[in-house]
Design an enzyme around this catalytic site. Structure first.
Site, PDB file in Angstrom:
ATOM      1  N   HIS A 146       0.871  -1.367  -0.105  1.00 25.54           N
ATOM      2  CA  HIS A 146      -0.136   0.012   0.055  1.00 25.54           C
ATOM      3  C   HIS A 146       0.726   1.141  -0.020  1.00 25.54           C
ATOM      4  O   HIS A 146       1.186   1.819   1.133  1.00 25.54           O
ATOM      5  CB  HIS A 146      -0.892  -0.053   1.125  1.00 25.54           C
ATOM      6  N   HIS A 165       1.679   5.223  -2.078  1.00 26.16           N
ATOM      7  CA  HIS A 165       1.062   6.458  -3.039  1.00 26.16           C
ATOM      8  C   HIS A 165       2.210   7.037  -3.560  1.00 26.16           C
ATOM      9  O   HIS A 165       2.642   8.064  -3.028  1.00 26.16           O
ATOM     10  CB  HIS A 165       0.135   7.228  -2.466  1.00 26.16           C
ATOM     11  N   PHE A 166       2.612   6.667  -4.760  1.00 26.40           N
ATOM     12  CA  PHE A 166       3.750   7.354  -5.225  1.00 26.40           C
ATOM     13  C   PHE A 166       3.627   8.706  -6.227  1.00 26.40           C
ATOM     14  O   PHE A 166       4.518   9.215  -6.735  1.00 26.40           O
ATOM     15  CB  PHE A 166       4.814   6.612  -5.904  1.00 26.40           C
ATOM     16  N   ARG A 167       2.369   8.963  -6.179  1.00 26.96           N
ATOM     17  CA  ARG A 167       2.079  10.233  -6.869  1.00 26.96           C
ATOM     18  C   ARG A 167       2.515  10.649  -8.327  1.00 26.96           C
ATOM     19  O   ARG A 167       2.192  11.589  -8.869  1.00 26.96           O
ATOM     20  CB  ARG A 167       2.470  11.531  -6.180  1.00 26.96           C
ATOM     21  N   ASN A 191      -4.791   6.499  -7.204  1.00 28.85           N
ATOM     22  CA  ASN A 191      -5.475   7.834  -7.010  1.00 28.85           C
ATOM     23  C   ASN A 191      -4.559   8.799  -7.307  1.00 28.85           C
ATOM     24  O   ASN A 191      -3.996   9.862  -6.562  1.00 28.85           O
ATOM     25  CB  ASN A 191      -5.979   7.871  -5.675  1.00 28.85           C
ATOM     26  N   HIS A 199     -10.382   0.753   0.886  1.00 32.46           N
ATOM     27  CA  HIS A 199     -10.298   1.882   1.905  1.00 32.46           C
ATOM     28  C   HIS A 199     -11.769   1.822   2.628  1.00 32.46           C
ATOM     29  O   HIS A 199     -12.611   2.123   1.981  1.00 32.46           O
ATOM     30  CB  HIS A 199     -10.016   3.170   1.262  1.00 32.46           C
ATOM     31  N   HIS A 254      -5.707  -0.318   6.179  1.00 29.95           N
ATOM     32  CA  HIS A 254      -5.388   0.666   7.325  1.00 29.95           C
ATOM     33  C   HIS A 254      -6.433   0.254   8.495  1.00 29.95           C
ATOM     34  O   HIS A 254      -7.223   1.284   8.816  1.00 29.95           O
ATOM     35  CB  HIS A 254      -5.046   1.818   6.856  1.00 29.95           C
ATOM     36  N   ASP A 311       0.827   2.373   3.895  1.00 22.20           N
ATOM     37  CA  ASP A 311       0.122   3.773   3.126  1.00 22.20           C
ATOM     38  C   ASP A 311       0.920   4.785   3.081  1.00 22.20           C
ATOM     39  O   ASP A 311       0.452   6.072   3.527  1.00 22.20           O
ATOM     40  CB  ASP A 311      -1.268   3.924   4.222  1.00 22.20           C
ATOM     41  N   HIS A 369       2.934  14.346   1.302  1.00 23.88           N
ATOM     42  CA  HIS A 369       2.405  15.778   1.007  1.00 23.88           C
ATOM     43  C   HIS A 369       3.669  16.705   1.169  1.00 23.88           C
ATOM     44  O   HIS A 369       4.300  16.636   2.128  1.00 23.88           O
ATOM     45  CB  HIS A 369       1.018  16.266   1.675  1.00 23.88           C
TER      46      HIS A 369
HETATM   47  O1  DOR Z   1      -4.323   9.847   4.467  1.00 21.78           O
HETATM   48  C1  DOR Z   1      -4.541   9.397   3.271  1.00 21.78           C
HETATM   49  N1  DOR Z   1      -4.065   9.701   2.456  1.00 21.78           N
HETATM   50  N2  DOR Z   1      -5.451   8.358   3.194  1.00 21.78           N
HETATM   51  C2  DOR Z   1      -5.699   7.865   1.986  1.00 21.78           C
HETATM   52  O2  DOR Z   1      -6.713   6.931   1.648  1.00 21.78           O
HETATM   53  C3  DOR Z   1      -5.139   8.568   0.727  1.00 21.78           C
HETATM   54  C4  DOR Z   1      -3.836   9.017   1.081  1.00 21.78           C
HETATM   55  C5  DOR Z   1      -3.325  10.037   0.064  1.00 21.78           C
HETATM   56  O3  DOR Z   1      -3.415   9.329  -1.079  1.00 21.78           O
HETATM   57  O4  DOR Z   1      -2.917  11.229   0.423  1.00 21.78           O
HETATM   58 ZN    ZN Z   2      -3.630   4.666   0.944  1.00 15.93          ZN
END
Ligand code: DOR
Ligand code: ZN
Length: 444
Positions: A72, A74-76, A107, A191, A239, A305, A309
């Site tokens: 899990h 998220h590499f954006r 996402n 999720h 999570h 997860d 940011h």
């Molecule tokens: O806190 C979170 N950030 N929960 C998520 O489900 C997505 C993630 C994100 O992509 O920033």
């Molecule tokens: Zn996530």
């Protein structure tokens, strides 16, 4: 040609030993001296005493462990900024933290919810990824699901709004969606927060208020919409934050994960938006009960997860700041420090971080066993350090775990090649896009 079979392609010569790693490893639940033969095909050839000559590296007092799988992250990319994260920087942090396979979430901007976008993302990986990457696809376009199932590694369903997700599937379409996903056969991560249980708060100011706005009962309500799952659905709940949800999912026989932040941080650990995440950090009693369930082995899978940011975005007023925190580089090191302080059995951690997540994804990663990928760690349990964002490799440049004890792998082998030495990346990014190779197993 009667009676004979046409050859299907050139025969692959059997792999030969490229390198031998000697040290101690947990085999059959016990720490034992071993020699691990790494093949020139990037697989583990044998475990035990090796007689044939090949360069031999003795790791001394350190311990050989299988690399972890983080299912899990998220590499954006696409759509993000390289100053926050991309596939190259994300996978480099993962490998430095002892993770050799990541499950990358859809996402992004735009979201990965059709085959063209999935293939476009897959093309960004060769030559840039330091780990193997399994790509999740989103479910935003129902008509694309069948074609996606032939190319993606897994599906992700968001039941609540979060970063990059405004509209979760409507309540009346969810049962049909889950049945379709069951037919398609890929693992499905969810999720699980039900927005109907959120408490409207126009201006939350702290993680504790965020916890009140998105309470544990929103998770319980979402889980109630998922269980019992339709037969054949390879369901995994992301999570999980409370022991009540753990009990519900264990009873239902559904796979699930907990994150280091929900296991180690409470809603009082950080006063500001650097502690803002979905689902929220919980109160200390809830956190402690989750930790106890993990240490008992009642939580099948550990996942980060990882959701970075920009620092500036997190410094906004709490209500406007985005949710999420980086964590793939620190996931295993934080938990290795708990093994060293005696609060977590090593075997429990290896099951949750290495073996079960790889099985869940149907991948031969995650065990010191012949035929598995030669993705290995050399860990010296004497080298404990406090987490310091300055020494981590996240472009975003901050960690919610600042100051917590951690043990980073001293060396990491990827496909039998040493790619991390003394905590620095010295390899070439040779990670591949991978898909389930065998029916994903229960993550339990
Ligand atoms: O806190 C979170 N950030 N929960 C998520 O489900 C997505 C993630 C994100 O992509 O920033
Ligand atoms: Zn996530």
């Amino acid at each position: 040609m009667v009676g004979s079979r046409a050859p299907v392609g050139p025969e692959r010569p059997p792999a030969s030993i490229a390198r031998i790693l000697a040290g101690r490893a947990v085999i059959g639940g016990r720490l034992q001296p071993v020699e691990v033969a790494l093949g020139d095909d990037g697989s583990i050839l044998s475990i035990g005493k090796v007689r044939r000559g090949a360069p031999r590296h003795d790791v001394g007092e350190a311990i050989l462990l299988p690399a972890a799988t983080d299912l899990h992250v998220h590499f954006r990319e696409p759509g993000g900024s390289a100053r926050v994260e991309d596939l190259a920087s994300g996978t480099r942090q993962a490998i430095l933290g002892g993770v050799a396979l990541v499950g990358e979430m859809p996402n992004t901007v735009p979201p990965v919810d059709d085959v063209e976008r999935l293939e476009e993302k897959a093309r960004r990986i060769p030559g840039r990824a330091a780990t193997d990457v399994l790509l999740y696809a989103g479910v935003g376009q129902p008509s694309a699901l069948r074609r996606l199932a032939a190319r993606a590694g897994a599906f992700k369903v968001f039941l609540s709004p979060t970063t990059g997700v405004d509209e979760p599937p409507a309540a009346d379409v969810l049962p049909g969606l889950l049945r379709t996903l069951a037919d398609l056969g890929l693992p499905v991560g969810v999720h699980a927060e039900d927005p109907m249980e959120f408490v409207a708060d126009p201006s939350p100011r702290s993680p504790a208020e965020w916890n009140r706005a998105r309470p544990v009962r929103a998770e319980l309500a979402a889980v109630a919409r998922l269980v019992p799952p339709p037969s054949g659905l390879r369901l995994h709940v992301a999570h999980v934050t409370s022991a009540a949800v753990v009990d519900r999912l264990r009873t239902a026989g559904v796979s699930f994960e907990a994150t280091p932040h929900h296991l180690l941080l409470s809603d009082r650990s950080r006063p500001d938006a650097f502690g803002k995440v979905n689902p929220p950090l919980r109160d200390e009693g809830t956190r402690r009960a989750l930790w106890e369930a993990f240490a008992r082995g009642d939580i099948p899978i550990l996942a980060s997860d990882h959701a970075p940011h920009a620092r500036a975005a997190k410094e906004q007023p709490f209500a406007e700041a985005p949710s999420g925190m980086p964590g793939t580089e620190t996931m295993l090191p934080l938990l290795l420090a708990r093994v060293r302080d005696g609060t977590l059995p090593l075997a429990t951690l290896l099951q949750a971080a290495c073996d079960r997540p790889a099985r869940w994804l149907g991948r031969p990663h995650g065990r010191l066993a012949p035929g598995h990928r030669a993705h290995l760690l050399v860990v010296d349990f004497r080298r404990r350090v406090p987490i310091s964002a300055d020494r981590l490799h996240a472009p975003a440049g901050w960690s919610a775990f600042e100051g917590l004890p951690a043990i980073f792998p001293r060396e990491v082998y990827f496909d039998g090649e040493r790619v991390v030495q003394d905590g620095e990346y010295v390899g070439r990014p040779t990670g591949r896009v991978v898909r389930p190779e065998f029916a994903p197993g229960p993550g339990r």
